[in-house]
Motif scaffolding. Structure first.
Motif, PDB file in Angstrom:
ATOM      1  N   ARG A  52       1.167  -1.411  -0.224  1.00  0.00           N
ATOM      2  CA  ARG A  52      -0.023  -0.255  -0.142  1.00  0.00           C
ATOM      3  C   ARG A  52       0.976   1.430   0.259  1.00  0.00           C
ATOM      4  NH1 ARG A  52      -2.801  -0.945   3.956  1.00  0.00           N
ATOM      5  NH2 ARG A  52      -4.824  -1.891   3.442  1.00  0.00           N
ATOM      6  N   ALA A  53       2.484   1.261   0.773  1.00  0.00           N
ATOM      7  CA  ALA A  53       2.400   2.373   0.905  1.00  0.00           C
ATOM      8  C   ALA A  53       3.423   2.980  -0.488  1.00  0.00           C
ATOM      9  CB  ALA A  53       3.897   2.485   1.813  1.00  0.00           C
ATOM     10  N   ALA A  54       3.972   1.355  -1.319  1.00  0.00           N
ATOM     11  CA  ALA A  54       4.377   2.084  -2.531  1.00  0.00           C
ATOM     12  C   ALA A  54       3.884   2.247  -3.623  1.00  0.00           C
ATOM     13  CB  ALA A  54       4.614   0.538  -2.795  1.00  0.00           C
ATOM     14  N   ILE A  55       2.419   1.848  -3.611  1.00  0.00           N
ATOM     15  CA  ILE A  55       1.400   2.303  -4.826  1.00  0.00           C
ATOM     16  C   ILE A  55       1.044   3.611  -4.118  1.00  0.00           C
ATOM     17  CG2 ILE A  55      -1.043   2.697  -5.170  1.00  0.00           C
ATOM     18  CD1 ILE A  55      -0.643  -1.032  -4.117  1.00  0.00           C
ATOM     19  N   ARG A  56       0.940   4.051  -2.506  1.00  0.00           N
ATOM     20  CA  ARG A  56       0.644   5.710  -2.494  1.00  0.00           C
ATOM     21  C   ARG A  56       2.556   6.560  -2.688  1.00  0.00           C
ATOM     22  NH1 ARG A  56      -2.738   5.146   3.397  1.00  0.00           N
ATOM     23  NH2 ARG A  56      -4.746   4.307   2.079  1.00  0.00           N
ATOM     24  N   ARG A  57       3.298   5.906  -3.307  1.00  0.00           N
ATOM     25  CA  ARG A  57       4.948   6.605  -2.591  1.00  0.00           C
ATOM     26  C   ARG A  57       3.902   7.054  -4.909  1.00  0.00           C
ATOM     27  NH1 ARG A  57       7.345   3.414   0.648  1.00  0.00           N
ATOM     28  NH2 ARG A  57       7.956   2.055  -0.912  1.00  0.00           N
ATOM     29  N   VAL A  58       4.591   5.725  -6.129  1.00  0.00           N
ATOM     30  CA  VAL A  58       3.818   5.479  -7.293  1.00  0.00           C
ATOM     31  C   VAL A  58       2.958   6.504  -7.431  1.00  0.00           C
ATOM     32  CG1 VAL A  58       3.180   4.751  -9.435  1.00  0.00           C
ATOM     33  CG2 VAL A  58       4.858   3.830  -7.689  1.00  0.00           C
ATOM     34  N   LYS A  59       2.004   7.013  -6.804  1.00  0.00           N
ATOM     35  CA  LYS A  59       1.061   7.972  -6.733  1.00  0.00           C
ATOM     36  C   LYS A  59       0.727   9.849  -6.891  1.00  0.00           C
ATOM     37  CE  LYS A  59      -3.355   6.806  -5.968  1.00  0.00           C
ATOM     38  NZ  LYS A  59      -3.883   6.608  -4.880  1.00  0.00           N
ATOM     39  N   GLU A  60       2.373   9.336  -6.149  1.00  0.00           N
ATOM     40  CA  GLU A  60       3.063  11.393  -5.618  1.00  0.00           C
ATOM     41  C   GLU A  60       3.946  10.909  -6.867  1.00  0.00           C
ATOM     42  OE1 GLU A  60       4.444  10.169  -1.894  1.00  0.00           O
ATOM     43  OE2 GLU A  60       3.222  10.032  -0.698  1.00  0.00           O
ATOM     44  N   ARG A  61       4.196  10.304  -7.074  1.00  0.00           N
ATOM     45  CA  ARG A  61       5.619  10.787  -8.263  1.00  0.00           C
ATOM     46  C   ARG A  61       5.079  10.712  -9.824  1.00  0.00           C
ATOM     47  NH1 ARG A  61      10.553   6.864  -6.135  1.00  0.00           N
ATOM     48  NH2 ARG A  61      10.335   7.569  -4.221  1.00  0.00           N
TER      49      ARG A  61
END
Length: 344
Positions: A52-61
């Motif tokens: 979940r954290a990785a998904i959100r980091r991609v969405k931020e970038r």
């Protein structure tokens, strides 16, 4: 370049970065998608909170579409699917055929389902179950692989299914992209080529070993099924005491993953049914995440394995994902110009 893949997914270029465990994290997936390809998070080696954290980091970038690769046989596969749905992930990819109910849930939520297969019959099965596209990996590919070359497997699958087909196994440049399109594919997927980029999190010393590599081998000694890796003294030593090593690594994987012994046994039973493995092979399967982590995260090539496609022997640089994709597209354009047979 518009193909059935770009139209389906919404990416600019028909290039997919595969979901490699311990390699394809948020950084690599985001860089690929931002460059116009389809980045994929390799979540099979992540816990649910880490995924979940990785998904959100991609969405931020990046605001561009990306995917997440899951283990279809994982004990918590349904929970992971719900995370993808809740986070609005565009693509769910699977290294093994997902169950019908998982496909149905994802499609109902508007998530594209793109399994990877290594045989024509597997492509026909997932297409019949409702998969939106399929990635076909030939024997040249890294990690778990089959015996049939991409040039033979790809046309078989293209002729057998009526969904978009992405070609994997042996691709690294624009000429390969054009060749795949000529076979009827709608794009290419690459693992080793993206592993060897400046955006990859693999330790620099490990990348140097990849760039110096001149041979890969297919071995069953990692986890009991064919696995293409770099040829190293450690890989050669795996034959000795492999079952004892597998039991020890099973305990290590239990600590890393947070799974209970009961959950691991349940997964083991499913693996035996779905892949016709012996219990010895199921125990050996614990080798894969532990031995990959040793090399790809900890840099311990003396204690780990390095999955690799055969293309590693022709790679000699570490471009960024942006540079790599731009180069591939320029090479593809030049190749298409050379193939203009109309006389214009």
């Amino acid at each position: 370049m518009r193909t059935a893949l770009t139209a389906l997914v919404g990416c600019r270029y028909p290039i997919v970065q595969t979901g490699m465990g311990y390699v394809a994290g948020a950084r690599l997936a985001a860089a690929t998608s931002q460059a116009g390809g389809l980045g994929v998070i390799g979540a099979a080696t992540m816990s649910v909170p880490e995924m979940r954290a990785a998904i959100r980091r991609v969405k931020e970038r990046t605001g561009n579409p990306f995917g997440v690769n899951l283990r279809a046989d994982a004990d918590d596969a349904a929970e992971r699917v719900e995370v993808l749905v809740a986070e609005g992930v565009r693509v769910a990819s699977f290294a093994m055929a997902p169950r019908r109910e998982l496909i149905a849930r994802l499609k109902d939520a508007g998530v594209l389902v793109v399994p990877s297969v290594g045989a024509r019959r597997h492509a026909e099965k997932v297409a019949g179950w409702g998969a939106d596209a399929v990635i076909v990996q030939g024997g040249e590919g890294g990690g778990h692989t089959g015996p049939v070359a991409t040039t033979l497997l790809l046309p078989q699958v293209v002729d057998a299914v009526d969904i978009p087909v992405v070609a994997a196994g042996g691709f690294f440049d624009g000429r390969g992209l054009v060749a795949a399109l000529a076979y009827g594919a709608c794009g290419i997927a690459m693992g080793t080529r993206f592993l060897l980029t400046s955006d990859s999190p693999v330790p620099d010393e490990v990348k140097k070993l990849y760039l110096a590599a001149r041979e890969t081998v297919v071995t069953r000694n990692v986890d009991g099924v064919p696995h293409r890796v770099l040829s190293t003294p450690f890989v050669a030593s795996l034959e000795r005491a492999r079952l004892v090593r597998a039991v020890v690594n099973g305990a290590r994987f239990k600590r890393l993953s947070g799974l209970s012994w009961r959950s691991m046994l349940r997964e083991g039973r499913r693996m035996r049914r779905g892949r016709e493995l012996t219990w010895a092979q199921v125990l050996q399967a614990a080798n894969t995440p532990v031995l990959l982590r040793a090399a790809m995260v900890e840099g311990r090539v003396d204690l780990g394995v390095m999955a690799s496609g055969q293309v590693v022997t022709v790679l000699d640089d570490l471009p960024s994902c942006q540079e790599l994709i731009e180069r591939i597209m320029a090479e593809a354009s030049a190749a298409l110009d050379r193939l203009d047979l109309t006389g214009r």
